[in-house]
Motif scaffolding. Structure first.
Motif: not given
Length: 1014
Positions: A358-373
């Protein structure tokens, strides 16, 4: 016309059966040299006028003659190639791209082979090959040659064949299908699309079968949270290079957290560029690699970590004002960083992991992208728990295991063993006859990954291949081949992978994919779903603290989850934090150690001793030695998993205690009790040995603010001063020796950036493999006789910063009193509750004015025009003058013959283990000095290869074993005379300094000042 008449010198020669003639014909000397008579007669020795030189020549010759006469060597027959393979050119190495994954470690690698023998692991540096080898992956080549491997199929503990086992397994599967009984495939995470397809086909043919994934060290909480939010069982592949602010709560992401492999991206943001670098907050209990690298580290119990996570969630997502404490500051900086911020957590609680998402989603964190999980962890705690219940209720007819050792790794392994006995048939595919394989009805030897074909999808959208680099050494059978046999699929597993690969290679040909080892496809990210984050925050906030002390279970850099416990390279690798090898232990804070009556002490021979403690969790207890660990959170203790194995291990490797029984409910934090018990443990700790402490500026560091605002780099990277003609001048401007022209030809330098070094130890193992460094064992390590050519020194700061340490030291007044140097240095030796940490790799500095060269009486060590300090082993007579004269303490003495010696029963003591030896580097003998050669065999090969190909050496083509293994870029090697090379540019950087510059040795290894973003 030639003559073929027989000539002879005496009649005796005509007697074909004469033993005397035969002896005379073959012996060079008719009479034996009377060495015994001469050397044992004191009178003849004392009256002899033989000169010392002649005497030594005589003794040397006679001893050799006597030795040759006394010891007839065994006959070794050379078998030539009848048809030499095209790929193999004697003396020339071949490299094969492959991918390593054993359910715990993974990497995209190149395998160096010589004459068909894999001897070394290198990093695959092609685009898309993002996972570099850690220390365990580098050491895995030695595990291939483990003589304790399971060599053939066993049934009921007796030798058998795969054909017999296969028939019995098929009969059991048919019986289970006919009677509707359950069949279970229990495997580690596979990450293999072809294997998963085979399993799906197997289950389709056996409707009562199911597949359960079991990870010895679980990430099930994070997987469950990700699956709830994104609808897929996977993990985020964090890219820390895209983060300006990093907050970690109990996640050692530079270690083994969620598989590791994050260090390369992290290091990119830690090197100050254009005056900027990332800011790293670490909240944790154990002192970890991540905590050591952090700008701000706060020791915390897990209960406090949970509260900190809730507080940050309320600030980021709920809009609650951040406080002024360290947690509040971290939350505020995360909020300010926005998409350039990222938060990670190692708390094994689904609610905690939901808040992270939830925190990384709110930040729109570039480091926590779900592309290439990440697909490297898929285990389910819930399903494994249910399996144990099913086993004990007699519901499982046939259990087939691959890549797992639950008897050793399960906390409730006794329940598993009792259930195992209730199955009709149990089968284990295992490299070793380990704790589990020894209890099953059928144990099948599995091949090492270097003997196997496989495909892998480590991250979504990437497709990697594992290819064999050697023919199977034993009668092994791959689990996938067995699945093909049971499902009636014709052909080989190679054929199956090749046919299946077109679905994943994104149009790349099969040959290109095999050649590169990896193919990059297209991957889309998962959409953020709904979850009750508020309830998760409330549940986490109301969690209760431990009643006793909090025990944190972790995996060490050396052994990981314990799969390679029989690997002597890993056992001897000093832990980066404690610097202890050959052991696990319980870490306690200094305050708690004093409260519980626990201590460490240095004894007369320099060895470290420690108290014993009894640690109890539930009904389980162990007695374990104690390490007093600076930075350990008060009220917490830590013990490493992966030790205490007994099955299929040499006696020397059976070290430490098994604490998997403490790993209850797959939670790495347990409520424990600890008490002191009698006895004292002897550690093999290298921290107090070969130390450079007190020798001036060893680790130089500054703050980012000072680095940016100082008008002159002299303010934070001062050059030491010496006296010349009673005037203070820079030490670099004067010298005792006349310098030679080093501007022509190649001149090698090695750059080491203290900001990028995480202390991971990959370079140490790579050096082991490349240079045939021997393993000496625990007792020799304790005697300060380790043979590592490269060590990674770990330094603590007693004050809050190293700068405050220096200020305190400079303000000492006299010897005694409150501010005297005696009392002051003694005070500085007390470990801080939360020290700053620095890692510094140290190897031979290859000094241009080397003090070792001037004292060698036989010129065994000398300097080259290329900047390398050479060692001529044949000339060395072992005076050890050079080691005594080395200010860096990097030279090693062979106290014993470590090769083919029963006293050192490691890999060099058996023929199979010696297959890993690099033929380009000789194995040193007893009585000679050795040290880092700056991989002269590699530098010369690069020069000769370029010469053979009629070209110049390419920019940055030169490498050493350590620089090639360094995934963070901390080590850069090259030709400093090539001004286009990276190392030449680094040599001009304002952060560059030499170790002990005031000594005037002019090293060819240089360091970069550590900058902290405090």
């Amino acid at each position: 016309m030639s003559s073929n008449k027989k000539y002879w010198k005496s009649v005796e020669e005509l007697n074909e059966n004469s033993s005397i003639v035969e002896a005379l014909r073959n012996n060079e000397f008719v009479e034996e040299i009377p060495t015994d008579e001469f050397l044992s007669d004191k009178d003849s020795l004392s009256s002899s006028s033989t000169t010392r030189r002649d005497f030594l020549k005589y003794v040397g010759f006679s001893t050799a003659a006597a030795t040759l006469a006394a010891c007839e060597g065994p006959v070794h027959k050379s078998i030539p190639y009848v048809l030499q393979p095209e790929q193999i050119i004697p003396g020339v190495a071949d490299y094969y791209a492959t991918t390593m994954f054993d359910g715990f470690d993974f990497a995209n690698i190149l395998v160096k082979t010589r004459e068909g023998r894999p001897i070394k692991i290198e990093n695959n540096k092609l685009a898309g090959a993002k996972f570099a080898a850690n220390a365990r992956v580098h050491a895995s080549v030695l595990s291939l040659y483990d003589n304790m491997r399971l060599k053939q199929t066993k049934m009921a503990g007796k030798d058998s064949t795969w054909q017999e086992a296969d028939l019995k397994i098929k009969a059991s599967l048919a019986e289970a299908k006919a009677t509707g009984k359950q069949v279970v495939l229990l495997t580690s995470t596979l990450a293999s699309p072809s294997t998963e397809k085979l399993i799906a086909d197997f289950i389709a043919q056996n409707p009562t079968a199911k597949h359960i994934v079991y990870d010895a060290v679980s990430e099930s909480a994070a997987l469950d949270a990700f699956e709830t939010v994104y609808g897929e069982r996977a993990l985020i592949d964090y890219d820390f290079s895209k983060a300006n602010t990093i907050v970690s709560i109990g996640a050692d992401f530079l270690g083994d957290w969620q598989g590791g492999g994050f260090d390369s991206g992290y290091a990119q943001g830690r090197i100050p560029q254009a005056g900027k670098m990332s800011k790293h907050f670490q909240f944790e209990a154990n002192m970890t690699l991540s905590g050591a690298a952090a700008d701000k580290r706060v020791p915390m119990t897990e209960a406090n970590q949970k509260q900190a996570l809730v507080k940050i969630y309320n600030t980021i997502v709920g809009g609650v004002a951040a406080g002024t404490d360290e947690v509040g500051k971290a939350a505020q900086q995360l909020l300010s960083a926005g998409s350039k911020g990222v938060l990670v957590s190692g708390i094994q609680d689904k609610n905690a992991q939901l808040l992270v998402l939830a925190i990384n989603q709110k930040l729109a964190s570039e480091a926590a992208s779900t592309v290439g999980s990440r697909q490297i962890r898929k285990g389910s705690n819930e399903k494994v728990t249910q399996l144990i219940a099913d086993l004990n209720s007699g519901n499982v007819h046939t259990l087939i295991m691959s890549g797992v050792n639950p008897v050793y790794t399960l906390a409730n392994s006794k329940d598993f063993v009792s259930g195992l006995k209730k199955t009709k048939l149990s089968v284990a595919f295992s490299i070793k006859e380990d704790e589990t394989a020894s209890l099953t009805n059928i144990a099948v030897p599995a091949p090492h990954y270097l003997e196997s074909w496989n495909d892998l999808m480590l991250t979504k959208g990437t497709y990697s291949l594992t290819q064999p680099t050697i023919k199977p050494l034993f009668s092994s059978k791959q689990f996938q081949e067995a699945l093909m046999s049971w499902t009636g699929v014709a052909g080989t597993y190679y054929d199956y992978i090749k046919a299946n690969s077109a679905n994943y290679t994104n149009g790349a040909s099969w040959n290109k994919t095999v050649h590169d080892g990896i193919s990059i496809g297209v991957s889309s990210g998962s959409s953020f779903g709904s979850a009750d984050f508020s309830s998760a925050a409330n549940a986490l906030a109301s969690s209760k603290p431990a009643q006793g002390v909090e025990l944190f279970l972790y995996t060490k850099t050396g052994l990981g989850d314990g799969q390679q416990a029989n690997n002597p390279w890993l056992q001897e690798l000093p832990d980066p934090i404690t610097r202890v090898s050959w052991d696990n232990y319980v870490t306690v804070s200094k305050a708690d150690a004093e409260k519980w009556g626990l201590e460490n002490r240095i004894v007369a021979n320099g060895g470290l001793n420690g108290s014993y403690a009894k640690v109890t969790v539930g009904k389980n207890e162990v007695t374990v030695p104690v390490i007093v660990q600076p930075g350990q959170a008060k009220g917490t203790i830590g013990i490493a998993l992966g030790y205490g194995k007994k099955a299929a291990l040499k006696e020397e490797m059976q070290v430490g205690v098994n604490v998997y029984p403490f790993y209850l409910n797959f939670n790495n934090v347990q409520d424990a009790k600890i008490e002191a018990v009698s006895g004292e443990h002897e550690f093999a700790c290298v921290q107090g040995q070969k130390t450079l402490m007190g020798r001036g500026d060893i680790v130089k560091e500054t703050t980012l603010k000072t680095y940016n605002e100082a008008k002159n780099s002299e303010e934070w990277n001062s050059v030491p001063k010496v006296s010349l003609d009673h005037k203070e001048v820079a030490a670099t401007t004067v010298d005792l020796w006349e310098s030679f022209d080093r501007s022509t030809g190649h001149h090698f330098n090695l750059s080491i950036d203290l900001n990028a070094c995480t202390g991971c130890g990959a370079c140490v193992i790579a050096c082991h493999a490349e240079n045939n460094v021997p393993v000496v064992g625990k007792s020799e390590i304790r005697r300060s006789r380790d043979m590592h050519w490269l060590r990674i020194d770990r330094y603590y700061s007693s004050e809050d910063t190293f700068e405050q340490d220096n200020e305190k030291k400079e303000n000492f007044n006299g010897l005694f009193g409150d501010k005297g140097s005696l009392g002051g240095f003694g005070e500085m030796e007390h470990a801080a509750d939360n020290p700053q940490v620095a890692f510094q790799p140290v190897m031979c500095q290859h000094c241009n004015h080397a003090p070792c060269e001037t004292v060698c009486p036989v010129a065994a060590t000398s300097h080259s025009r290329q900047g390398q300090n050479h060692m001529a082993y044949n000339r060395c007579v072992g005076t050890r003058y050079c080691a005594n004269n080395c200010p860096y303490k990097v030279r090693r003495f062979n106290w014993f013959l470590y090769n083919n010696n029963d006293e050192f029963d490691f890999h060099m003591n058996d023929d199979l283990g010696r297959m890993v030896i690099n033929p380009d580097v000789n194995v040193r003998s007893r009585g000679v000095m050795e040290k880092c050669s700056m991989c002269i065999q590699k530098t010369q090969l690069t020069i000769l290869t370029a010469k053979r190909e009629g070209r110049e050496v390419a920019v940055d083509e030169f490498e050493t074993a350590c620089s090639a293994a360094c995934s963070t870029g901390a080590m850069v090697f090259g030709d400093v005379n090539n001004k286009e090379s990276q190392v030449a540019k680094l040599a001009e950087d304002k952060r560059m300094y030499h170790l002990l510059e005031s000594v005037g040795t002019k090293p060819n290894v240089f360091y970069h000042v550590k900058v902290r973003n405090t």
